[in-house]
Design an enzyme around this catalytic site. Structure first.
Site, PDB file in Angstrom:
ATOM      1  N   ASN A 145      60.404  24.575 126.535  1.00  0.00           N
ATOM      2  CA  ASN A 145      60.821  25.234 127.765  1.00  0.00           C
ATOM      3  C   ASN A 145      60.012  24.721 128.958  1.00  0.00           C
ATOM      4  O   ASN A 145      58.828  24.394 128.838  1.00  0.00           O
ATOM      5  CB  ASN A 145      60.737  26.760 127.646  1.00  0.00           C
ATOM      6  N   GLU A 147      59.221  25.677 132.986  1.00  0.00           N
ATOM      7  CA  GLU A 147      59.292  26.646 134.072  1.00  0.00           C
ATOM      8  C   GLU A 147      58.744  26.023 135.351  1.00  0.00           C
ATOM      9  O   GLU A 147      57.802  25.227 135.314  1.00  0.00           O
ATOM     10  CB  GLU A 147      58.495  27.906 133.724  1.00  0.00           C
ATOM     11  N   CYS A 156      65.445  26.240 129.321  1.00  0.00           N
ATOM     12  CA  CYS A 156      64.943  26.593 127.993  1.00  0.00           C
ATOM     13  C   CYS A 156      64.814  25.362 127.094  1.00  0.00           C
ATOM     14  O   CYS A 156      65.428  24.321 127.331  1.00  0.00           O
ATOM     15  CB  CYS A 156      65.867  27.605 127.340  1.00  0.00           C
ATOM     16  N   GLU A 158      65.950  24.785 124.133  1.00  0.00           N
ATOM     17  CA  GLU A 158      67.199  24.364 123.496  1.00  0.00           C
ATOM     18  C   GLU A 158      68.008  23.468 124.429  1.00  0.00           C
ATOM     19  O   GLU A 158      68.584  22.456 124.018  1.00  0.00           O
ATOM     20  CB  GLU A 158      68.030  25.589 123.111  1.00  0.00           C
ATOM     21  N   CYS A 189      67.912  32.561 123.970  1.00  0.00           N
ATOM     22  CA  CYS A 189      68.328  33.600 124.918  1.00  0.00           C
ATOM     23  C   CYS A 189      69.849  33.614 125.034  1.00  0.00           C
ATOM     24  O   CYS A 189      70.545  32.735 124.514  1.00  0.00           O
ATOM     25  CB  CYS A 189      67.689  33.349 126.280  1.00  0.00           C
ATOM     26  N   CYS A 192      71.322  30.372 126.541  1.00  0.00           N
ATOM     27  CA  CYS A 192      71.353  29.268 125.582  1.00  0.00           C
ATOM     28  C   CYS A 192      72.432  29.469 124.532  1.00  0.00           C
ATOM     29  O   CYS A 192      73.084  28.516 124.097  1.00  0.00           O
ATOM     30  CB  CYS A 192      69.994  29.104 124.915  1.00  0.00           C
TER      31      CYS A 192
END
Length: 234
Positions: A145, A147, A156, A158, A189, A192
């Site tokens: 991930n 940010e 993310c 994935e 999430c 995703c």
């Protein structure tokens, strides 16, 4: 390598608007990103976001971005975030981009690699590192991930792995494995899950949980009643 060869790797069934860019890192490595649309339009990954996130996920810092279109989606944000030099050019800067595809044997154990990948996560806001490995028939792509200051422009693990795969020209996958060292369970999430249900609709998703257990799921089962509409696809 031409822009057209990169554009062809975009996934744009709803707009037919191919897009690609190349990011150069501080160490001189190059990372490509292509546009990956989703039927839930706000979940679309712009080429600039993909390229910058891939660069960051590799522990690199982006310093300049090459594009054929200076009006590319999210370009202003990422240029401002990292003080990027924007170079508009008719030709990508290199013939061969950084190869992020890893070969693997059939019995490859993903968990040790997933654990080590957590240290590459860029998670200053959440302090919640996530790693993912997306498998093809003969290898895999890694993701963590990423940010940034604008939370909505983070991405993310994935989707970082998916972004790497599409930029490299891979669209056929076998499974996805995910791991976190914190939290009750390791789980994609909702955003995703929507992306996974479209791009990996009948695939195995293996979740390695922080307590040492794991669970296996069919991707479509992770998001019952995911958004679909034949009215949107061109």
């Amino acid at each position: 390598m031409s822009w057209n060869s990169l554009y062809e790797r975009s996934y744009v069934p709803y707009s037919s608007d191919n897009s690609a860019c190349v990011v150069e890192s501080k160490s001189g490595k190059y990372y490509a990103g292509v546009r990956i649309e989703n039927i839930s339009y706000p979940l679309t990954i712009p080429a600039v976001q993909a390229a910058c996130a891939i660069c960051l996920s590799e522990g690199e810092i982006p310093v300049r971005i090459y594009t054929e279109d200076s009006a590319s989606e999210q370009l202003d944000y990422w240029a401002g975030e990292f003080n990027l030099e924007i170079i508009e050019t008719n030709d990508p800067p290199v013939d061969d981009l950084e190869d992020l595809f890893q070969t693997s044997e059939e019995d490859f154990d993903a968990l040790p690699r997933l654990k080590s990948l957590l240290d590459k996560a860029v998670a200053p806001n959440s302090d919640f590192p996530v790693s993912a490995i997306l498998f093809t028939e003969d290898g895999y792509f890694e993701g963590v991930n990423v940010e940034v200051s604008a939370w909505t422009h983070g991405i993310c693990a994935e989707r970082v792995a998916i972004s790497k795969a599409f930029a490299a020209g891979y669209t056929e996958f076998t499974r996805l494995e995910v791991h976190t060292r914190k939290g009750e369970i390791s789980s994609p999430c909702g955003a995703c899950r929507q992306v996974i249900s479209e791009l990996l609709p009948y695939h195995d998703i293996i979740l390695h949980h922080s307590d040492g257990t794991q669970s296996e799921h069919l991707s479509l089962d992770l998001l019952p009643f995911s958004f679909k509409s034949s009215a949107l696809k061109k």
